[in-house]
Design a protein around this motif. Sequence first.
Motif: not given
Length: 183
Positions: A40-43, A45-50
Amino acid sequence: MFWYAALVLAVGAERVAELAVARRNARWAAARGGVEHGRGHYPAMVVLHTALLVGAPVEVWVAGRSFDPALGWSMLAVLTAAQALRWWCVRTLGPRWNTRVIVVPGLPPVASGPYRLLRHPNYAAVVAEGVALPLVHGAWVTAVVFTVLDAALLAVRVRCEDAALASAARAPSGVPASPAGAT
């Protein structure tokens, strides 16, 4: 500004390389019965790092941030150290490293490399990078926003990893496991 954009692109390319390693390692873990936790938190994380990779150069360009040599060169040194720590983690965990939290049953916890010093050394690298990359060229708003949001995300992520490891340790086999997630 050109050299800063090139630096951010290089860090972005490094992220793409990490994803390739993570995919390969996820297949390795799945073949050994690895179980993913915290999807659930992985997307987020991807958005934040992008957003970090996009936000820093956009802030520099839009706000007209200038390069301050004392801050810029010191933050470049921190960024370089963060990358070295991250790849030390990847090398130490080998096929157990991943950007996702995957626990492979029956594997003992890793206690070598940077893991003998810190429980989650990869996250120390993430925090250092999140501050240093924007500040190399004075993008302090991006550094602050990323750091605050990343602190909230890391609180969730670390709890997820710790719970996954604890759950695996309590499994009927009683054999401790180690995360294949990026720690």
